[in-house]
Design a protein around this motif. Sequence first.
Motif, PDB file in Angstrom:
ATOM      1  N   HIS A   6       0.837  -1.209   0.000  1.00 58.89           N
ATOM      2  CA  HIS A   6       0.000   0.000   0.000  1.00 58.89           C
ATOM      3  C   HIS A   6       0.870   1.256   0.000  1.00 58.89           C
ATOM      4  N   ALA A   7       1.908   1.251   0.827  1.00 55.31           N
ATOM      5  CA  ALA A   7       2.806   2.409   0.886  1.00 55.31           C
ATOM      6  C   ALA A   7       3.493   2.632  -0.456  1.00 55.31           C
ATOM      7  N   LEU A   8       3.888   1.554  -1.113  1.00 63.17           N
ATOM      8  CA  LEU A   8       4.545   1.684  -2.417  1.00 63.17           C
ATOM      9  C   LEU A   8       3.570   2.204  -3.476  1.00 63.17           C
ATOM     10  N   ARG A   9       2.336   1.744  -3.431  1.00 60.37           N
ATOM     11  CA  ARG A   9       1.328   2.242  -4.380  1.00 60.37           C
ATOM     12  C   ARG A   9       1.079   3.732  -4.171  1.00 60.37           C
ATOM     13  N   GLU A  10       1.000   4.137  -2.898  1.00 60.76           N
ATOM     14  CA  GLU A  10       0.820   5.562  -2.617  1.00 60.76           C
ATOM     15  C   GLU A  10       2.027   6.353  -3.097  1.00 60.76           C
ATOM     16  N   GLY A  11       3.209   5.772  -2.962  1.00 60.97           N
ATOM     17  CA  GLY A  11       4.412   6.423  -3.459  1.00 60.97           C
ATOM     18  C   GLY A  11       4.406   6.576  -4.971  1.00 60.97           C
ATOM     19  N   GLN A  12       3.840   5.591  -5.650  1.00 57.78           N
ATOM     20  CA  GLN A  12       3.709   5.718  -7.109  1.00 57.78           C
ATOM     21  C   GLN A  12       2.783   6.875  -7.471  1.00 57.78           C
ATOM     22  N   PHE A  18      24.651  -6.797   5.746  1.00 55.18           N
ATOM     23  CA  PHE A  18      23.665  -7.270   4.779  1.00 55.18           C
ATOM     24  C   PHE A  18      22.451  -6.335   4.762  1.00 55.18           C
ATOM     25  N   LEU A  19      22.025  -5.912   5.951  1.00 58.77           N
ATOM     26  CA  LEU A  19      20.866  -5.011   6.041  1.00 58.77           C
ATOM     27  C   LEU A  19      21.158  -3.669   5.379  1.00 58.77           C
ATOM     28  N   ARG A  20      22.375  -3.162   5.573  1.00 61.38           N
ATOM     29  CA  ARG A  20      22.734  -1.893   4.932  1.00 61.38           C
ATOM     30  C   ARG A  20      22.771  -2.036   3.409  1.00 61.38           C
ATOM     31  N   SER A  21      23.131  -3.218   2.921  1.00 62.85           N
ATOM     32  CA  SER A  21      23.140  -3.450   1.479  1.00 62.85           C
ATOM     33  C   SER A  21      21.725  -3.360   0.908  1.00 62.85           C
ATOM     34  N   THR A  22      20.740  -3.739   1.713  1.00 61.47           N
ATOM     35  CA  THR A  22      19.351  -3.659   1.266  1.00 61.47           C
ATOM     36  C   THR A  22      18.940  -2.212   1.027  1.00 61.47           C
ATOM     37  N   VAL A  23      19.560  -1.291   1.766  1.00 57.97           N
ATOM     38  CA  VAL A  23      19.266   0.137   1.580  1.00 57.97           C
ATOM     39  C   VAL A  23      19.580   0.552   0.144  1.00 57.97           C
ATOM     40  N   ALA A  24      20.662   0.029  -0.415  1.00 52.25           N
ATOM     41  CA  ALA A  24      21.040   0.350  -1.795  1.00 52.25           C
ATOM     42  C   ALA A  24      20.021  -0.220  -2.776  1.00 52.25           C
ATOM     43  N   TYR A  25      19.542  -1.433  -2.507  1.00 55.92           N
ATOM     44  CA  TYR A  25      18.497  -2.015  -3.364  1.00 55.92           C
ATOM     45  C   TYR A  25      17.244  -1.146  -3.349  1.00 55.92           C
ATOM     46  N   LEU A  26      16.849  -0.685  -2.189  1.00 54.59           N
ATOM     47  CA  LEU A  26      15.648   0.142  -2.069  1.00 54.59           C
ATOM     48  C   LEU A  26      15.748   1.419  -2.892  1.00 54.59           C
ATOM     49  N   GLU A  27      16.969   1.932  -3.021  1.00 54.01           N
ATOM     50  CA  GLU A  27      17.169   3.159  -3.797  1.00 54.01           C
ATOM     51  C   GLU A  27      16.774   2.946  -5.266  1.00 54.01           C
ATOM     52  N   THR A  28      16.875   1.708  -5.741  1.00 55.12           N
ATOM     53  CA  THR A  28      16.522   1.415  -7.141  1.00 55.12           C
ATOM     54  C   THR A  28      15.024   1.469  -7.384  1.00 55.12           C
ATOM     55  N   LEU A  29      14.241   1.545  -6.319  1.00 49.66           N
ATOM     56  CA  LEU A  29      12.781   1.606  -6.467  1.00 49.66           C
ATOM     57  C   LEU A  29      12.280   3.034  -6.658  1.00 49.66           C
ATOM     58  N   ARG A  30      13.194   4.001  -6.630  1.00 46.32           N
ATOM     59  CA  ARG A  30      12.805   5.391  -6.882  1.00 46.32           C
ATOM     60  C   ARG A  30      12.663   5.625  -8.381  1.00 46.32           C
ATOM     61  N   PRO A  31      11.931   6.673  -8.771  1.00 43.91           N
ATOM     62  CA  PRO A  31      11.826   6.999 -10.200  1.00 43.91           C
ATOM     63  C   PRO A  31      13.204   7.264 -10.809  1.00 43.91           C
ATOM     64  N   ALA A  32      13.375   6.907 -12.063  1.00 42.34           N
ATOM     65  CA  ALA A  32      14.672   7.109 -12.733  1.00 42.34           C
ATOM     66  C   ALA A  32      14.971   8.594 -12.884  1.00 42.34           C
ATOM     67  N   ASN A  66       2.311   9.637  -5.756  1.00 43.00           N
ATOM     68  CA  ASN A  66       2.956  10.945  -5.541  1.00 43.00           C
ATOM     69  C   ASN A  66       4.328  11.029  -6.216  1.00 43.00           C
ATOM     70  N   GLN A  67       4.627  10.007  -7.040  1.00 38.20           N
ATOM     71  CA  GLN A  67       5.832   9.983  -7.870  1.00 38.20           C
ATOM     72  C   GLN A  67       7.139   9.881  -7.069  1.00 38.20           C
ATOM     73  N   SER A  68       7.060   9.283  -5.880  1.00 39.86           N
ATOM     74  CA  SER A  68       8.285   9.027  -5.114  1.00 39.86           C
ATOM     75  C   SER A  68       8.751   7.584  -5.285  1.00 39.86           C
ATOM     76  N   VAL A  69       7.943   6.771  -5.968  1.00 38.26           N
ATOM     77  CA  VAL A  69       8.276   5.368  -6.236  1.00 38.26           C
ATOM     78  C   VAL A  69       8.159   5.133  -7.741  1.00 38.26           C
ATOM     79  N   HIS A  70       9.059   4.328  -8.283  1.00 36.46           N
ATOM     80  CA  HIS A  70       9.093   4.066  -9.720  1.00 36.46           C
ATOM     81  C   HIS A  70       7.746   3.498 -10.193  1.00 36.46           C
ATOM     82  N   PRO A  71       7.184   4.038 -11.265  1.00 29.53           N
ATOM     83  CA  PRO A  71       5.861   3.596 -11.733  1.00 29.53           C
ATOM     84  C   PRO A  71       5.835   2.176 -12.288  1.00 29.53           C
ATOM     85  N   ALA A  72       6.993   1.630 -12.664  1.00 28.61           N
ATOM     86  CA  ALA A  72       7.012   0.323 -13.321  1.00 28.61           C
ATOM     87  C   ALA A  72       7.062  -0.853 -12.339  1.00 28.61           C
ATOM     88  N   ILE A  73       7.342  -0.584 -11.067  1.00 31.27           N
ATOM     89  CA  ILE A  73       7.446  -1.705 -10.130  1.00 31.27           C
ATOM     90  C   ILE A  73       6.063  -2.258  -9.818  1.00 31.27           C
TER      91      ILE A  73
END
Length: 202
Positions: A142-148, A188-202, A150-157
């Motif tokens: 739900h949070a990710l959909r709301e982010g889409q 390992f948890l900090r590495s996940t932070v980098a993955y999450l960054e890829t979910l932002r709009p290009a 307001n354009q804070s989350v990539h629309p293609a995910i």
Amino acid sequence: MEKRSNNPTAMRVKILKFTGEELCRYGFHAWKLNTVVERAGITKGSLFHHFKSKEDLMMHWMEETLPPLLEEEWLNPLASADPISALQQIFRHRAKQLEQAPAHDHATHPLTILVASVQADDIALLGLLRGLHRRWLDGISHALREGQKNQSVHPAIIPEEEAGVIIAASTGVELLVKTQGTAMVAGFLRSTVAYLETLRPA
């Protein structure tokens, strides 16, 4: 051993607290009721005044502790307009907790212990696990959909799929604490932070 308390409510809270600590260190099938009794400074008879059995105590701990913890640590922060930053902060916070934990402390996070311990014939535990994970999955997606919106989350995910990956990353990494140590898992948890960054709009 803790000081005795004449306050039934306070004693019940104390019993649940120590039960949670033992469960998270030793798992659902290895924790000892006698240790909880000793730490709480009570007799088994006193404990059974509050809870019918060891299994009843364990279920009460899960039902009363895990849903509020999910709200506090995940769902409430995700009410932010920027869910990616909120998720990154959740992972950073947990990494910091692990880094500050004593080297010998291999306690599993409460939200992960259910995953680590549940077995196919544990019908009650499976039901609780499914319900908890459904709320967790729904909250993140739900949070990710709301982010889409307001354009804070990539629309293609696909929010539901990414939510599953995020939960798997959190619980899977936590299960490595006993074998890899807290410092490694924090990394390992900090590495996940980098993955999450890829979910932002290009």
